[in-house]
Design a protein around this motif. Structure first.
Motif, PDB file in Angstrom:
ATOM      1  N   ASP A 235       0.819  -1.212   0.000  1.00 18.36           N
ATOM      2  CA  ASP A 235       0.000   0.000   0.000  1.00 18.36           C
ATOM      3  C   ASP A 235       0.853   1.264   0.000  1.00 18.36           C
ATOM      4  OD1 ASP A 235      -2.284  -1.496  -0.038  1.00 18.36           O
ATOM      5  OD2 ASP A 235      -2.693  -1.326   2.114  1.00 18.36           O
TER       6      ASP A 235
ATOM      7  N   SER B 136       2.323   1.718  -3.384  1.00 20.17           N
ATOM      8  CA  SER B 136       1.285   2.121  -4.329  1.00 20.17           C
ATOM      9  C   SER B 136       0.987   3.612  -4.216  1.00 20.17           C
ATOM     10  CB  SER B 136       0.019   1.300  -4.084  1.00 20.17           C
ATOM     11  OG  SER B 136      -1.003   1.671  -4.992  1.00 20.17           O
ATOM     12  N   ALA B 137       0.878   4.099  -2.967  1.00 16.03           N
ATOM     13  CA  ALA B 137       0.632   5.522  -2.764  1.00 16.03           C
ATOM     14  C   ALA B 137       1.797   6.363  -3.266  1.00 16.03           C
ATOM     15  CB  ALA B 137       0.381   5.796  -1.282  1.00 16.03           C
ATOM     16  N   GLU B 138       3.013   5.893  -3.026  1.00 13.69           N
ATOM     17  CA  GLU B 138       4.201   6.608  -3.503  1.00 13.69           C
ATOM     18  C   GLU B 138       4.234   6.649  -5.023  1.00 13.69           C
ATOM     19  OE1 GLU B 138       8.945   5.689  -3.864  1.00 13.69           O
ATOM     20  OE2 GLU B 138       7.965   5.140  -1.976  1.00 13.69           O
TER      21      GLU B 138
ATOM     22  N   TYR C 131       1.677   6.377  -7.105  1.00 12.51           N
ATOM     23  CA  TYR C 131       0.601   7.227  -7.621  1.00 12.51           C
ATOM     24  C   TYR C 131       0.992   8.700  -7.535  1.00 12.51           C
ATOM     25  CZ  TYR C 131      -4.132   8.900  -8.529  1.00 12.51           C
ATOM     26  OH  TYR C 131      -5.229   9.521  -9.077  1.00 12.51           O
TER      27      TYR C 131
END
Length: 289
Positions: free
Chosen positions: A116, A119-121, A123
């Motif tokens: 997660d 993924s945030a990084e 995005y």
């Protein structure tokens, strides 16, 4: 991207509150008052939207009409011409509906999206990359990302076409139209000629398609520089909005770099930030708007 959206019930509450508790004026009326040197009453609010989303017509406009509120809509004319979904919503859909969990960029950056945090990084990094990338190269990068992520869904059509913009003007005349460049590109990444063309061409296209002479401009992503402000001034625009923290406007303010507040979903913050007391306080105290 859900971070850029206010759900309709929340928006309805916000507009009802503004209609009853604040003094909502059009952007043109605000500028007229500033030009005349009149003080701006506390609690005076201008409502603006960026991007030309379909729900500006189908959701926001009827709610605004219910409460007799004016607003300004800034259009990226190239996206309106093509009725093309904004890149950020395409990227969001790719991440949300991906069937693969790895992304690699040509600079050697790679992420495992099953994590997660990674993924945030990824995005955030891709958003920043796409912000500063010209529109044609954006398309190539988005195609490459789609090939890697293999999403099993496509975003719906989210952007108005010119026919819908004309419908908005016809059915909701209190909506003022402004421009947002042609390609929704960060103007600080362009040279002076390119930035001038982005602004001039968007103004020309707006007039050609709607008969409206643009007086208002929104810098994409709020980004401006010492180079871009003179371009906005030379274009004949009356106003431009940008990122910043000087939310309280009055005589002598820079109307070609007016700061805006992203409307918070929190009702307490919304009440406070539209009161005219000290709208930048939550950012200073909490580190967020």
């Amino acid at each position: 991207d859900h971070r850029l959206r206010i759900d309709p019930p929340t928006f309805d509450w916000q507009m009802r509150f503004l209609a009853r508790q604040r003094r909502v004026v059009s952007l043109t009326a605000l500028l007229d008052a500033l030009d005349a040197g009149r003080p701006i009453a506390p609690g005076t609010v201008v409502i603006t939207f960026d991007g030309g989303y379909v729900d500006n017509l189908t959701v926001a406009a009827p709610i605004l009409a219910r409460y007799a509120l004016p607003a300004t809509l800034y259009l990226p004319t190239g996206y309106i011409r093509d009725a093309q979904t904004q890149w950020v919503d395409r990227l969001y859909t790719m991440f949300a509906s991906r069937t693969r969990d790895t992304v690699t960029l040509d600079e050697g950056q790679n992420w495992n999206l099953a994590d997660d945090a990674a993924s945030a990084e990824a995005y955030a990094a891709l958003c920043e990359r796409l912000i500063i990338t010209p529109r044609d190269r954006r398309e190539a990068l988005l195609d490459d990302l789609a090939a890697q992520l293999r999403p099993d869904a496509q975003p719906p059509r989210l952007t108005m076409g010119w026919q819908q913009v004309r419908e908005l003007v016809r059915e909701h005349p209190t909506f003022e139209l402004g421009v947002h460049t042609v390609d929704h590109v960060d103007m600080t990444t362009l040279d002076a000629a390119q930035a001038t063309a982005q602004l001039a061409d968007s103004m020309d296209e707006l007039h050609r398609e709607t008969g409206v002479t643009a007086a208002h401009f929104s810098y994409p992503y709020g980004r401006h520089s010492p180079m871009t402000r003179p371009i906005a001034a030379a274009s004949g625009l009356r106003s431009a909005v940008a990122s910043g923290s000087e939310y309280l406007l009055g005589p002598g303010c820079d109307v070609l770099a007016m700061a805006r507040i992203d409307a918070p979903a929190c009702r307490t913050l919304f009440r406070f930030q539209t009161s005219g007391a000290y709208p930048a306080l939550p950012r200073k105290v909490l580190g967020r708007a």
